[in-house]
Scaffold this active site. Sequence first.
Site, mmCIF file in Angstrom:
data_model
loop_
_atom_site.group_PDB
_atom_site.id
_atom_site.type_symbol
_atom_site.label_atom_id
_atom_site.label_comp_id
_atom_site.label_asym_id
_atom_site.label_seq_id
_atom_site.Cartn_x
_atom_site.Cartn_y
_atom_site.Cartn_z
ATOM 1 C CG LEU A 1 -1.595 37.222 -13.784
ATOM 2 C CD1 LEU A 1 -1.830 37.724 -12.364
ATOM 3 C CD2 LEU A 1 -2.627 36.188 -14.160
ATOM 4 C CG ASP A 2 -4.710 39.984 -19.776
ATOM 5 O OD1 ASP A 2 -3.785 39.590 -20.503
ATOM 6 O OD2 ASP A 2 -5.884 39.595 -19.870
ATOM 7 N NE ARG A 3 -2.432 48.411 -19.037
ATOM 8 C CZ ARG A 3 -3.365 49.269 -18.640
ATOM 9 N NH1 ARG A 3 -3.276 49.846 -17.442
ATOM 10 N NH2 ARG A 3 -4.391 49.544 -19.411
#
Length: 448
Positions: A184-186
């Site tokens: 997942l993106d930050r």
Amino acid sequence: MARAKKHNLSESCIDGILDNKRAAKSAKTSKNDSEQHLRAEGIYYEEEGLQRITPYYHKFATHAKGRWVGRTIFEVFSKEFRDRSVEYYEAAIEQGLIEINGEKVQKDTIVCNSDLVTHYIHRHEPPVTTQALGIVEKIQDGLLLIDKPGSIPVHPTGRYNYNTVTKILEIKHGYKTLFPVNRLDRLTSGLMLVGLNVDVARRMERDLTNHRIQKEYVCKVKGVFPEGKIVCDQPIRVVAHKLSLNCVDREQGKPCLTEFELLSTDGEQSIVYCRPKTGRTHQIRVHLQFLGFPIANDPLYCNREVWGDSMGKDGVLPPKKQSAEAQPIEEAVVADTKGMSGKMNGKRDDDGDNEAWKSVVQRMEEWKTKQELIEHITNTVDPTTGAQVCEKCSSPVLADPTPDELCIWLHAWRYSGPGWSYETSFPKWADGTVEHIERVKYQAGPSE
């Protein structure tokens, strides 16, 4: 002596270097022991609603590049690595924070072929949310399911090392071998699958690649989303890797499809249920932007300064900037993501190969540079007037992120595979819509 011969140093110079090396011994011990001490004393602490890391020295090492050979170490750092001031590099060399082959150097030390150049960076990690990284379930065959809060990257990257999913799992939960399956993106929160051995991770990755795992998300978008199932099948391509910028491109994009369905709306924003059928980078965010309903706090795809008044709806690109508008903005002094490279020679971070996208890439670059510059100017003041700077490295003490900057309103809610299904709780920004999920949520059929 081999080093002295290599650099043509006199015996008196050698004695001087040895004296300096002995004088810097305590400082060198401090930097070498910094991360070990951090581990022993406790890495994480909470303050003002954020999880923080005590600043520490981190070792970056690289072998000399061909263009460095024959130049002084001071010239290499001051010319090639422009993320810090000339005065900083002078002090770093004097304090022994820059070495060649493990030895203290002088400003005029010449870099030779195959030298190992080391820089001990005093590292200031950005703070993250205090929301705990939750363990949803641990499966006996080596699969860990976690609930990742927004603001925490998966792997050590850029300025983040300890404030990452893998390090938190290692240090706080005792897991030593980790193989994240979905990354997942930050800023994105939600369910992550983490293999505890390589075989499980590879099996899960094959299932993802072969579409045997269904992903379900919830998000909060700008505007009143239409009722009923909405399908977007616009192809997506990467426009600029280093900017993490992706866009709909009917000619060069890769096929992808996302299904959306409205859960609730307050007349200004809507909670939307999302089923991506493919796994392109930023697929949900890009498709929502194309439909005219970008995620409401998305800094990339809900950004009028970058996309113009259309905000990217229907793939409409902003007009090209006029030459008077496109004057370069002074680069901010920002921490180097690798500790060694810096912003070099004013080179643009532009890997878009389509003329039509250059305006978007330019706008995004200028917007990001402006944010860095604003942050730098806002938080950096001369010490005589009460500056907030680090005593060890003179790095500016940057402003803490606001709650809205810690995450985007996109949450990986549920993952389903052959014979299994796991989900997380809804995030706070989606409170009050959980009762609507039963009427739309995906139910795996025999053919899937």
